[in-house]
Design a protein around this motif. Structure first.
Motif, PDB file in Angstrom:
ATOM      1  N   ARG A   2     -27.396  23.671 -43.940  1.00  0.00           N
ATOM      2  CA  ARG A   2     -27.896  24.633 -44.933  1.00  0.00           C
ATOM      3  C   ARG A   2     -28.247  23.918 -46.234  1.00  0.00           C
ATOM      4  N   LYS A   3     -29.175  24.591 -46.953  1.00  0.00           N
ATOM      5  CA  LYS A   3     -29.703  24.004 -48.179  1.00  0.00           C
ATOM      6  C   LYS A   3     -28.673  24.041 -49.300  1.00  0.00           C
ATOM      7  N   LYS A   4     -28.554  22.938 -50.035  1.00  0.00           N
ATOM      8  CA  LYS A   4     -27.730  22.926 -51.255  1.00  0.00           C
ATOM      9  C   LYS A   4     -28.648  23.265 -52.417  1.00  0.00           C
ATOM     10  N   SER A  35     -28.936  13.378 -55.745  1.00  0.00           N
ATOM     11  CA  SER A  35     -28.379  14.397 -54.860  1.00  0.00           C
ATOM     12  C   SER A  35     -29.539  15.045 -54.122  1.00  0.00           C
ATOM     13  N   ALA A  37     -29.706  18.227 -53.579  1.00  0.00           N
ATOM     14  CA  ALA A  37     -29.721  19.666 -53.907  1.00  0.00           C
ATOM     15  C   ALA A  37     -31.082  20.075 -54.473  1.00  0.00           C
ATOM     16  N   THR A 206     -26.923  29.768 -47.735  1.00  0.00           N
ATOM     17  CA  THR A 206     -26.502  29.027 -48.915  1.00  0.00           C
ATOM     18  C   THR A 206     -25.730  29.992 -49.816  1.00  0.00           C
ATOM     19  N   LEU A 208     -23.779  30.157 -53.337  1.00  0.00           N
ATOM     20  CA  LEU A 208     -23.563  29.453 -54.606  1.00  0.00           C
ATOM     21  C   LEU A 208     -22.353  30.022 -55.327  1.00  0.00           C
ATOM     22  N   PHE A 222     -17.843  21.998 -55.702  1.00  0.00           N
ATOM     23  CA  PHE A 222     -18.839  21.729 -54.659  1.00  0.00           C
ATOM     24  C   PHE A 222     -18.239  20.987 -53.460  1.00  0.00           C
ATOM     25  N   ASP A 228     -22.000  25.928 -51.505  1.00  0.00           N
ATOM     26  CA  ASP A 228     -23.246  25.191 -51.259  1.00  0.00           C
ATOM     27  C   ASP A 228     -24.048  24.940 -52.528  1.00  0.00           C
ATOM     28  N   GLY A 229     -23.373  25.011 -53.668  1.00  0.00           N
ATOM     29  CA  GLY A 229     -24.065  24.754 -54.922  1.00  0.00           C
ATOM     30  C   GLY A 229     -23.624  25.738 -55.987  1.00  0.00           C
ATOM     31  N   TYR A 249     -23.000  16.441 -56.558  1.00  0.00           N
ATOM     32  CA  TYR A 249     -22.934  16.345 -55.093  1.00  0.00           C
ATOM     33  C   TYR A 249     -22.824  14.905 -54.656  1.00  0.00           C
TER      34      TYR A 249
END
Ligand code: PEP
Length: 249
Positions: A2-4, A35, A37, A206, A208, A222, A228-229, A249
């Motif tokens: 999954r996206k950060k 990073s 992210a 994701t 946050l 994190f 995930d951010g 990260y």
């Protein structure tokens, strides 16, 4: 994977000139980030179109949108208008919108569905107030916010949503959730997504954390497997601090 994401919510801060400088500085530092992210900024409405011309790797978000498509809604800004200004993401259900402007879960569901139908990616916020946490109702509150706020979304829809868990008692207060508190709630949200959608949706979501996140505490937050951010308020107003969080990260 999954996206950060690290997203900066500028709230009602910066005049146009300062906002443009800040956006330029974020774009410049983003190019040097250490990073993977994704970096998003959410300036005020008045800045969006101008800021869009200044950024490339950094992505653009609005802080809110209307629940109606167009027409006689003085002062509102529609999802289509945001798209026409180059906006890709939109924050929906920030606790300040919930508490100061009375935005309830049903209205936020309407906004989410409209934003998605126009191609925007919602950053959907949820979070409990201190009394709800202390009274033990925290999980019920989050369950209700997500049950209703994300109602009727298809799996395709939800794949374009980002969730931000922002305990209201931590927003702008300097009191940050402990890494364990954040992880506990993020895991709860991910498990809830299995029930509401399925395991794949939950694994790809994701989620946050938001609330007094800054360079000094970002890396321990994190480091949690389900965080995930971050959605960053105050610390997003200084490009160096914001990018220091990204580099956590
Ligand atoms: C926010 O408003 O989304 C937020 C997290 O603010 P702060 O980082 O200032 O607590």
């Amino acid at each position: 994977m999954r996206k950060k994401i690290v997203a900066g919510n500028w709230k009602m801060n910066t005049l146009l000139k300062d906002g443009m400088e800040l956006a330029k500085a974020v774009e410049k530092l983003e190019k040097e980030k250490r990073s993977d992210a994704l970096v998003i900024i959410a300036p005020p409405y008045t800045h969006l179109s101008r800021v869009n011309d200044l950024i490339d790797s950094v992505k653009l978000s609005a802080q809110n949108c209307a629940s109606e498509e167009s027409g006689a809604y003085t002062g509102e800004v529609s999802p289509d208008m945001l798209v026409s200004a180059g906006v890709e993401y939109v924050i929906i259900g920030h606790s300040e919108r919930r508490s100061y402007y009375g935005e309830d879960n049903e209205l936020l569901n309407k906004k989410t569905k409209l934003a998605l139908s126009k191609g925007l990616k919602p950053i959907f916020c949820c979070g409990e107030v201190l009394e709800e946490r202390e009274g033990g109702a925290l999980f019920d509150v989050i369950r209700e916010q997500l049950n209703v706020g994300l109602a009727d979304l298809t799996k395709e829809d939800i794949s374009r949503v980002v969730i931000a868990y922002e305990p209201v008692w931590a927003i702008g207060t300097g009191v940050v959730a402990t890494p364990d508190q954040a992880q506990e709630m993020h895991k709860f949200i991910r498990d809830l997504l299995v029930d509401l959608f399925d395991k794949k949706v939950a694994e790809n979501m994701t989620i946050l954390y938001g609330g007094s996140c800054k360079p000094s505490n970002a890396s321990e937050l994190f480091a949690n497997p389900d965080v995930d951010g971050g959605l960053i308020g105050g610390a997003a107003l200084k490009a160096e601090d914001f990018l220091a969080i990204v580099n956590s990260y």
